[in-house]
Each structure stands twice: as structure tokens, then as C-alpha cells.
Design an enzyme around this catalytic site. Structure first.
Site, mmCIF file in Angstrom:
data_model
loop_
_atom_site.group_PDB
_atom_site.id
_atom_site.type_symbol
_atom_site.label_atom_id
_atom_site.label_comp_id
_atom_site.label_asym_id
_atom_site.label_seq_id
_atom_site.Cartn_x
_atom_site.Cartn_y
_atom_site.Cartn_z
ATOM 1 C CB SER A 191 -0.950 0.008 1.212
ATOM 2 O OG SER A 191 -1.759 -1.155 1.221
ATOM 3 N NE ARG A 192 3.581 2.357 -4.910
ATOM 4 C CZ ARG A 192 3.418 1.159 -5.478
ATOM 5 N NH1 ARG A 192 3.266 0.071 -4.720
ATOM 6 N NH2 ARG A 192 3.407 1.041 -6.792
ATOM 7 C CG LEU A 193 0.984 2.342 4.087
ATOM 8 C CD1 LEU A 193 0.051 1.697 5.104
ATOM 9 C CD2 LEU A 193 0.929 3.864 4.195
#
Length: 214
Positions: A191-193
Site C-alpha cells: 500500500s506504499r506504506l
């Protein structure tokens, strides 16, 4: 021509990075990640993108191969009269980026650069393959040439000149060492975290560690 690339994406799911993984000395983790890249048979695991800039702030990048980490300095070799060499001579502030797609990892480094001592450059030059030593002598790196035939002809002439002899290091070629003052470790996450940890050098040469937002 327009290129629509907004749907080219993938999730990063292979690894994670937490505060317990972060040693007090960032060079311990640098050594581990470099070895991980070598063990994973990453394509050119020692490749590093070098960013420099002109005195008036125009940036440029290129990729070189890291050859050593000496203490807290990153070492690579190149032509001192190349475009990057000229920019380094006028502005010693540089950045480095390691990117290992196979491991979904990056390291970003900012610091100051200096020329290595001539005897260190001499010692490394002697370890290079014969053709690489000859090539270093004849390439006017970054400058215009009339065609490939020119560089091949110069290479052949120099090869014959030093056949069976020691090839001396040209004075225009040698090593640089980058002393980091900022080192960021980046590990891709879902999640691009992404996990990002930043080391900044203190005046006493210790490091302050901070987790930063993805």
C-alpha cells in the site's frame, strides 16, 4: 508522443524494516544489504547512482560501480576530467543511490566527496583487467568523439604500445571517496506504506536515527 504509464505498478511485499533492525552504526546495515544483494544475485549489486551538480545548481546523475567502503567512506573510480569530475571539482556536495529491485530496497546517501590518495588509486588500478586499464588511458570521457572507429583505433594503438608491459595509471583517472552525513534506508511495503529510516551524522561522528514517513 504521450506515454500513459499510470497503471504500471506492483506491490512490495517481500520484506519489512523495523527499528530493531537498525544498528547504531549505519555502515553495519550497509554491509549487510550489499551482501544480501550479492547473495540474491542482483544485477550489478554494487551499482550506485552518483548525483552531482554545477556551481549554479544544475544536477546530473550517472551510474558507477562501488569498489570499496573504507571506514565511513564510499569509494569509486573514474576519469577526473569527465563531466562528473568537473562538477565534483567545483561542488563537492554529492549524493549516492543504491537500488536493488530484486530486494525492493534502496539506500540514499548525501555527503562530501574528495579525491583518494594517488597511492590508493595506483594500487586499485593495477588490479583492473588489462583492457580496462588501456581503456582508462585513451578515453576522453564525456567529450565528443567523431565516431566509434576513433575510440576503437585509439584503444588498439594503446594496447600495442603496452603489450607485455605494465600499464601505468593516467593522471586523469583515479578514485573518489564520499563521506556521508545523511543515510536513508528504504524498504518497499504494501500500500506504499514503505519503511524509511534516516541516519544523520552528529558533530561527534555518532548518528541520530529517525523513522520518516513513506
Amino acid at each position: 508522443m504521450d506515454l500513459h504509464l499510470e497503471n504500471v505498478r506492483r506491490e512490495y511485499i517481500s520484506k519489512s524494516l523495523s527499528s530493531k533492525d537498525m544498528p547504531a552504526d549505519p555502515f553495519i546495515l550497509i554491509a549487510k544489504w550489499l551482501q544480501d544483494a550479492i547473495d540474491a544475485k542482483a544485477l550489478e549489486p554494487t551499482a550506485v547512482i552518483v548525483g552531482t551538480s554545477t556551481p549554479d545548481g544544475h544536477p546530473s546523475t550517472r551510474t558507477v560501480l562501488l569498489k570499496e567502503v573504507l571506514g565511513d567512506e564510499f569509494v569509486f573510480y573514474t576519469n577526473y576530467e569527465s563531466r562528473k569530475g568537473q562538477q565534483i571539482a567545483s561542488n563537492p556536495h554529492v549524493c549516492l543511490t543504491f537500488l536493488w529491485h530484486e530486494l525492493e530496497r534502496q539506500i540514499h546517501i548525501e555527503g562530501n566527496i574528495r579525491k583518494l590518495e594517488p597511492e590508493i588509486s595506483d594500487a586499485y588500478f593495477k588490479t583492473r583487467p588489462y583492457k580496462s586499464r588501456v581503456g582508462a588511458r585513451i578515453s576522453p570521457q564525456s567529450r565528443p568523439i567523431p565516431g566509434r572507429t576513433f575510440i576503437v583505433t585509439e584503444f588498439m594503438k594503446e594496447s600495442l604500445k603496452y603489450a607485455g608491459r605494465e600499464v601505468p595509471r593516467p593522471g586523469t583517472w583515479g578514485g573518489y571517496a564520499v563521506k556521508a552525513n545523511r543515510i536513508e534506508f528504504w524498504q518497499g511495503r504494501e500500500s506504499r506504506l514503505h519503511d524509511r529510516f534516516l541516519y544523520t551524522r552528529n558533530e561527534d561522528n555518532t548518528w541520530t536515527l529517525t523513522r520518516i514517513a513513506p
